[in-house]
Enzyme design. Sequence first.
Site, PDB file in Angstrom:
ATOM      1  N   CYS A 158     -23.630  81.230  39.134  1.00  0.00           N
ATOM      2  CA  CYS A 158     -23.323  81.332  40.562  1.00  0.00           C
ATOM      3  C   CYS A 158     -22.255  82.404  40.765  1.00  0.00           C
ATOM      4  O   CYS A 158     -21.244  82.428  40.038  1.00  0.00           O
ATOM      5  CB  CYS A 158     -22.824  79.992  41.083  1.00  0.00           C
ATOM      6  SG  CYS A 158     -22.305  80.113  42.808  1.00  0.00           S
ATOM      7  N   GLU A 174     -19.321  74.516  32.984  1.00  0.00           N
ATOM      8  CA  GLU A 174     -18.580  75.564  33.704  1.00  0.00           C
ATOM      9  C   GLU A 174     -17.225  75.827  33.034  1.00  0.00           C
ATOM     10  O   GLU A 174     -16.773  76.974  32.940  1.00  0.00           O
ATOM     11  CB  GLU A 174     -18.382  75.150  35.167  1.00  0.00           C
ATOM     12  CG  GLU A 174     -17.735  76.282  35.972  1.00  0.00           C
ATOM     13  CD  GLU A 174     -17.451  75.898  37.413  1.00  0.00           C
ATOM     14  OE1 GLU A 174     -18.250  75.167  38.016  1.00  0.00           O
ATOM     15  OE2 GLU A 174     -16.397  76.343  37.916  1.00  0.00           O
ATOM     16  N   THR A 234     -15.141  75.002  40.016  1.00  0.00           N
ATOM     17  CA  THR A 234     -15.542  75.124  41.433  1.00  0.00           C
ATOM     18  C   THR A 234     -15.923  73.802  42.085  1.00  0.00           C
ATOM     19  O   THR A 234     -16.016  73.726  43.301  1.00  0.00           O
ATOM     20  CB  THR A 234     -16.758  76.063  41.550  1.00  0.00           C
ATOM     21  OG1 THR A 234     -17.808  75.525  40.737  1.00  0.00           O
ATOM     22  CG2 THR A 234     -16.430  77.475  41.153  1.00  0.00           C
TER      23      THR A 234
HETATM   24 FE1  SF4 Z   1     -21.965  77.891  43.300  1.00  0.00          FE
HETATM   25 FE2  SF4 Z   1     -20.512  75.972  44.439  1.00  0.00          FE
HETATM   26 FE3  SF4 Z   1     -23.103  75.706  44.267  1.00  0.00          FE
HETATM   27 FE4  SF4 Z   1     -21.625  75.547  42.052  1.00  0.00          FE
HETATM   28  S1  SF4 Z   1     -21.619  74.115  43.780  1.00  0.00           S
HETATM   29  S2  SF4 Z   1     -23.549  76.652  42.289  1.00  0.00           S
HETATM   30  S3  SF4 Z   1     -20.055  77.082  42.551  1.00  0.00           S
HETATM   31  S4  SF4 Z   1     -22.021  77.311  45.455  1.00  0.00           S
END
Ligand code: SF4
Length: 319
Positions: free
Chosen positions: A106, A136, A175
């Site tokens: 992402c 992550e 995130t």
């Molecule tokens: Fe991207 Fe947030 Fe979705 Fe994770 S939750 S894929 S960081 S937009």
Amino acid sequence: MLHTPPPRRPLKVLLATPRGFCAGVDRAIQIVERAIEKYGAPVYVRHEIVHNRHVVDRLRRLGAVFVEELDECPADRPVVFSAHGVPKSVPAEARERRMLYLDATCPLVSKVHVEAQRHHDAGREILLIGHAGHPEVVGTMGQLPEGAVTLIETAADARAYVPRDPANVAFVTQTTLSVDDTAGIVAALRERFPQIAAPHKEDICYATTNRQEAVKVVAAQADVLLVLGSANSSNSVRLVEVGKRAGVKGAYLIDDAEGLDLAWLDGAQSVGVTAGASAPEVLVQGLIDRLAEAFEVTVEDVDTVRETVSFKLPRALTA
Ligand code: SF4
């Protein structure tokens, strides 16, 4: 004699909006689908592309093969890296083996990688607020040499951390954390290191923040909260925690409608429903249908923020 079934009890369903797929998950899924269309099956995917069983099973049926490590992929088939991001060593290995790879990290996770690199280049000690073992976290720590990033999971970790130079510390975050828990950890860090370098703008992404805000509003009005999402989905687990704190009698994480236990709704007049950022909307509809079999359901949308974020696909798939 004609037997009429007893009338069903009314139940108000409060549907949290926004919920479900975020822009990063949508992009990651499209990358796998387009790669299968373009290169044919099988397309290898390192780690679950997003943390949702239904998404993974559907892509598997289309021709994706999920593996944990790159050495499980043959060099002559394309490989996709998951939305959570990967340590730098992974694309390096793919290049060395001359593999065709597509990075579905992402862009909001990549932004954290860039921040961490910037702090490292500036000679700062870096603290990563996140959960041990989450892909992550593994990916973000793997952007820099071993020892350059220290994981902080709790406010107690923040208080116990001993820096080399208290005036030269920075932090970044995963995130998909709880906004409120993270604020407590950051406060503990700022108290100890007033000069700590912080993200320009929140690392917790817009989708995580918006879904948690929407759940707070719904949970304040609902007796019970149901969150659609998989147990390994960090942002979905956080939604359950946020709902519990907001005061619902019970908050439950379920993969799909089959996971619902009607006993949870004994005595409830209203139920809040939401879905984690990796859970498809079809699951929400399935849950409402299941509730409608057992109750006289009325559905009310609880709209908080409108989301307009979208991310571009890699050029290799659009050219
Ligand atoms: Fe991207 Fe947030 Fe979705 Fe994770 S939750 S894929 S960081 S937009």
